[in-house]
Write a protein that holds these residues in place. Structure first.
Motif, short mmCIF file in Angstrom:
data_model
loop_
_atom_site.label_atom_id
_atom_site.label_comp_id
_atom_site.label_asym_id
_atom_site.label_seq_id
_atom_site.Cartn_x
_atom_site.Cartn_y
_atom_site.Cartn_z
N LYS A 1 0.81 -1.22 0.00
CA LYS A 1 0.00 0.00 0.00
C LYS A 1 0.84 1.27 0.00
N PHE A 2 2.05 1.22 0.55
CA PHE A 2 2.90 2.41 0.54
C PHE A 2 3.60 2.59 -0.80
N PHE A 3 3.91 1.50 -1.50
CA PHE A 3 4.56 1.59 -2.80
C PHE A 3 3.63 2.16 -3.86
N PHE A 4 2.32 1.93 -3.70
CA PHE A 4 1.39 2.40 -4.73
C PHE A 4 1.43 3.91 -4.87
N ARG A 5 1.60 4.58 -3.76
CA ARG A 5 1.64 6.05 -3.79
C ARG A 5 2.75 6.54 -4.70
N MET A 6 3.92 5.92 -4.62
CA MET A 6 5.05 6.32 -5.47
C MET A 6 4.82 5.91 -6.92
N LEU A 7 4.30 4.70 -7.12
CA LEU A 7 4.07 4.21 -8.48
C LEU A 7 3.07 5.09 -9.21
N GLN A 8 2.05 5.53 -8.50
CA GLN A 8 1.01 6.36 -9.10
C GLN A 8 1.59 7.69 -9.61
N ARG A 9 2.62 8.18 -8.94
CA ARG A 9 3.26 9.42 -9.39
C ARG A 9 4.11 9.19 -10.63
N LYS A 10 4.71 8.00 -10.72
CA LYS A 10 5.58 7.69 -11.85
C LYS A 10 4.80 7.24 -13.08
N VAL A 11 3.69 6.54 -12.85
CA VAL A 11 2.90 5.99 -13.96
C VAL A 11 1.49 6.56 -13.88
N PRO A 12 1.19 7.61 -14.62
CA PRO A 12 -0.15 8.21 -14.59
C PRO A 12 -1.21 7.23 -15.08
N GLY A 13 -2.42 7.43 -14.61
CA GLY A 13 -3.54 6.64 -15.11
C GLY A 13 -3.80 5.35 -14.36
N LEU A 14 -3.25 5.21 -13.15
CA LEU A 14 -3.49 4.01 -12.35
C LEU A 14 -4.50 4.30 -11.24
#
Length: 276
Positions: free
Chosen positions: A208-221
């Motif tokens: 759940k903490f990694f998703f926050r970073m991934l969402q910033r790197k990969v738009p549209g998630l």
């Protein structure tokens, strides 16, 4: 003449002192308790393996600040303070953040580690934090957009992606038993993001903490549940680790972690609020 009060007091001390001494030693270890602690004090440095991973251990960009922040660093600082030494960091990768301990190059790996039976078989772990999981997919995927909770994805029309042989993959297959499966090879730290972007899977699991970073790197998630940080699905312990065969060192590390748990928890909350 010796009073019964003195006799009883002496007897009480006889039975309680060893426990009290062990507790005191755990927080202020005397010389000779642990050869590892003695070696750390002798060299004046606590050697730690580091790998920046939000929110447990984050590298500080400023040269005027501590090199890292987060709960793992707060705990490492406490260890060094109680031993009267400084901290020496050794950068590691996902591949060697555990194996470096067997080499003797570091005393402690503070690289955030998911507690698993496989890891516990080769190193001793000091849990200090926790996490949980959600799943994510493309925000414009109607199946993801319509799902308010994980149960809404438990249908044959949904394909779940996962890394074969990981706890997350095993959990997701049991959690969404009706869903079609898309398992791919990889290791514990990999994400099946490519399966989402290639439209081979509708959702894949993520910390759940990694998703926050991934969402910033990969738009549209988008995540399921919508607030990934609030998820309590697949709770896991996060830990530091030491090489096996050091019981006194391990006991002391765990005792110190327990003694400042409120401070470590507070640092975790501040780090999550501040963001990566």
């Amino acid at each position: 003449m010796r009073s019964w009060t003195n006799v009883l007091l002496a007897a009480a001390l006889l039975f309680t002192t060893p426990l009290a001494v062990r507790a005191a030693n755990a927080l202020e270890p005397p010389p000779g308790l642990s050869s590892r602690i003695d070696a750390i004090r002798h060299r004046g440095v606590l050697r730690v393996a580091v790998l920046s991973e939000f929110p447990w251990l984050i590298k500080n960009p400023s040269v005027n600040a501590a090199p890292f922040r987060g709960p793992a660093w707060r705990l490492a600082e406490e260890y060094a303070h109680r031993l009267g030494v400084s901290i020496e960091t050794t950068p590691v990768t996902s591949d060697d953040k555990v194996s470096i301990l067997a080499s003797g190059a570091v005393d402690l790996s503070i690289a955030p580690l998911l507690v698993t039976p496989e890891r516990e078989a080769v190193v001793d772990m000091i849990p200090y934090s926790a996490s949980a999981h959600c799943v994510f997919g493309l925000a414009d995927n109607p199946k993801v957009a319509a799902a308010a909770r994980l149960d809404d994805l438990d249908q044959s029309a949904v394909t779940i992606g996962f890394i074969v042989g990981t706890p997350q993959g095993a959990w997701l297959q049991k959690r969404l038993v009706r869903a079609a499966r898309d398992g791919i090879p990889g290791n514990l730290t990999d994400l099946a993001t490519g399966e989402i972007l290639a439209h081979r899977a509708d959702v894949v699991p993520i910390d759940k903490f990694f998703f926050r970073m991934l969402q910033r790197k990969v738009p549209g998630l988008a995540s399921v549940p919508k607030d990934c940080l609030a998820s309590q699905e697949l709770p896991v312990s996060i830990a530091m680790a030491v090489d096996k065969g050091q019981p006194a060192f391990l006991d002391w590390l765990r005792a110190v972690a327990d003694s400042i748990k409120p401070e470590v928890d507070a640092e975790m909350a501040r780090t999550v609020q501040a963001g990566p």
